[in-house]
Write an enzyme that holds these catalytic residues in place. Structure first.
Site, mmCIF file in Angstrom:
data_model
loop_
_atom_site.group_PDB
_atom_site.id
_atom_site.type_symbol
_atom_site.label_atom_id
_atom_site.label_comp_id
_atom_site.label_asym_id
_atom_site.label_seq_id
_atom_site.Cartn_x
_atom_site.Cartn_y
_atom_site.Cartn_z
ATOM 1 N N ASP A 432 -19.185 -78.817 16.576
ATOM 2 C CA ASP A 432 -19.577 -77.987 17.712
ATOM 3 C C ASP A 432 -20.742 -78.675 18.417
ATOM 4 O OD1 ASP A 432 -20.506 -76.061 19.475
ATOM 5 O OD2 ASP A 432 -20.287 -74.394 18.061
ATOM 6 N N HIS A 433 -20.500 -79.138 19.638
ATOM 7 C CA HIS A 433 -21.504 -79.938 20.347
ATOM 8 C C HIS A 433 -22.675 -79.107 20.864
ATOM 9 C CE1 HIS A 433 -22.848 -83.727 21.507
ATOM 10 N NE2 HIS A 433 -22.050 -84.020 22.518
#
Length: 462
Positions: A432-433
């Protein structure tokens, strides 16, 4: 003669067998009306959005009524079975009416009374499984039938229930055949599969009944979807598959995914696997490459703890977890599930091997509990068992990272300045950036690769 009071009959309601589940489908009844049950006895199996679960009854007594047949989706909190408590007196016949004659005991093939599973009709809180043919009406409870007759001043004898085994009932439902309209040919008046097929055969040749529009508002009949059953099979999306589909769509369009890849020489890891299989401490345990990959990921998380976190959208916070509930994606007949090993960071290698073995066995048997699939923090999905090199995995909702492991193959590899055949695999890490940047994700993936290339780092880095 004493009268059975309402207190002597208990209604067992559909429980919430998971955290926040709202409904479950009744897969199979293990009891029938008239059967004696004891406290803790499993009476049915239900499927939730997470797993199949067996439900025990908390009473001693005799099954009085099954409210819903197999295949019905029931909301949590809805009564599904009535049990007359042990020691309760039988209901007294109303004054002025002759006492009903005792019924002959019906035959019990395979030790179970062959009566229709379920007596109740679906209420507004239930939904039927989509049928492939005309709807088969489920008989209403005797009380409801009598109330309706009294309201209309009529008196009609209730139709006896057809006798058929559960597989035959399911076949009838799939073919749209009304069991009540079939003349049974089996022993003791039991309907057989051949009877159902024979009743369904004429149906296939009959033209569909025309749809008549209401005179007040003429309209074209709604189009009816038709397809060649010999060329297509339609499977209702429900239970685990439905929940997985919804979760994956939600994850893909909520968390910004980034995937990085690394190809690594795992020859030394494969040699270590063979050595561990001969180790006395590992005897009787499941020892395979996945075990060492899981341990490598746990070590990488210990060295890079920020990867083990989740995104709290409501409070706009990053929640770092000080524990690792390691999820292992498992393909089952009911769909993909992701049970997890609780507090995996504290387990020794033998303990981790034992936990992995139990997780896989339970998943294959379809007995994974909802609790085992809650609270995961990081997941591993092993697509290599299918011969796939790698993939771009989608995050399990609420988690920050997922590691995909590709097939381990013998490939030409430059080793010590020479091209040699080596055991090689490709790893893919999706994250998850929002909370994991490229540097952190790269460090974790590089650490896992370094450990698998030189397994002795399991000791020095752990």
């Amino acid at each position: 003669m004493t009268t059975m009071t309402e207190a002597s009959v208990r209604e067992f309601k559909m429980p919430d067998v998971g955290e926040g589940l709202t409904e479950a489908e009744i897969l199979k009844w293990y009891v029938q009306p008239g059967d004696t049950v004891t406290d803790g006895q499993v009476v049915c199996e239900v499927e939730t959005a997470k797993a199949a679960v067996e439900l025990p009854i908390p009473y001693d007594g005799v099954v009085r009524e099954l409210h819903f047949p197999e295949g019905t989706t029931v909301d949590v909190g809805t009564p599904i079975i009535a049990v007359a408590l042990a020691g309760a007196a039988a209901p007294e016949a109303p004054a002025g009416q002759p006492e009903a004659p005792a019924k002959e005991p019906e035959p019990k093939p395979e030790g179970r009374q062959p009566v229709l599973v379920g007596y109740g009709v679906a209420t507004s809180s239930t939904r039927r499984r989509p049928r492939k043919g005309p709807e088969v009406t489920v008989p209403a409870p005797a009380q409801a039938v009598q109330a309706e007759l009294n309201g209309h001043g009529g008196a009609i004898a209730e139709k006896s229930r057809p006798l058929a085994k559960p597989p035959v009932r399911k076949l009838a439902k799939d073919l749209g055949v009304d069991l009540a309209a079939i003349t049974p040919s089996g022993p003791d008046g039991i309907i057989t599969r051949e009877d159902v097929h024979a009743a369904a055969a004429p149906r296939t040749a009959e033209p569909a009944a025309p749809v008549t529009a209401a005179p007040a508002a003429p309209a074209a009949p709604a189009p009816v979807a038709s397809y060649d059953t010999a060329r297509e099979t339609r499977i209702p999306v429900k239970g685990v598959r439905k929940a997985t589909a919804q979760a994956m769509v939600g994850s893909a369009f909520t968390a910004p995914h980034v995937t990085e890849f690394v190809t690594v020489d795992v020859t030394r890891t494969m040699k270590l696997v063979e050595e561990l299989k001969q180790d006395k401490e590992m005897q009787g345990l499941r020892v395979n490459p996945l075990l060492l990959i899981a341990k490598a990921l746990l070590v990488a998380i210990k060295r890079n703890p920020d990867i083990n976190a989740s995104w709290d959208e409501a409070n706009q916070e990053i929640v770092r977890k000080h524990y690792v509930n390691l999820g292992i994606a498992a393909a089952t007949p009911r769909g993909l599930i992701v049970p997890n090993i609780k507090d995996a960071q504290d387990k020794t290698l033998p303990q981790l091997a034992q936990a992995l073995g139990e997780l896989v066995s339970t998943a294959r048997e379809g007995k994974t509990s909802p609790a085992a699939m809650q609270g995961g923090t990081v997941t591993i999905t092993n697509v290599g068992v299918f011969g796939v090199d790698t993939g771009t995995p989608i995050l399990n909702p609420g988690e920050s990272a997922i590691l995909a492991v590709g097939a381990i193959k013998l490939q030409p590899w430059v080793h010590k300045g020479k091209v040699k055949p080596r055991q090689v695999t490709t790893l893919a890490l999706s994250f998850d950036h929002r909370l994991v940047d490229g540097e952190l994700g790269s460090k974790v993936l590089a650490d896992v690769a370094a450990i698998l290339e030189q397994p002795k780092r399991l000791i020095t880095w752990a």
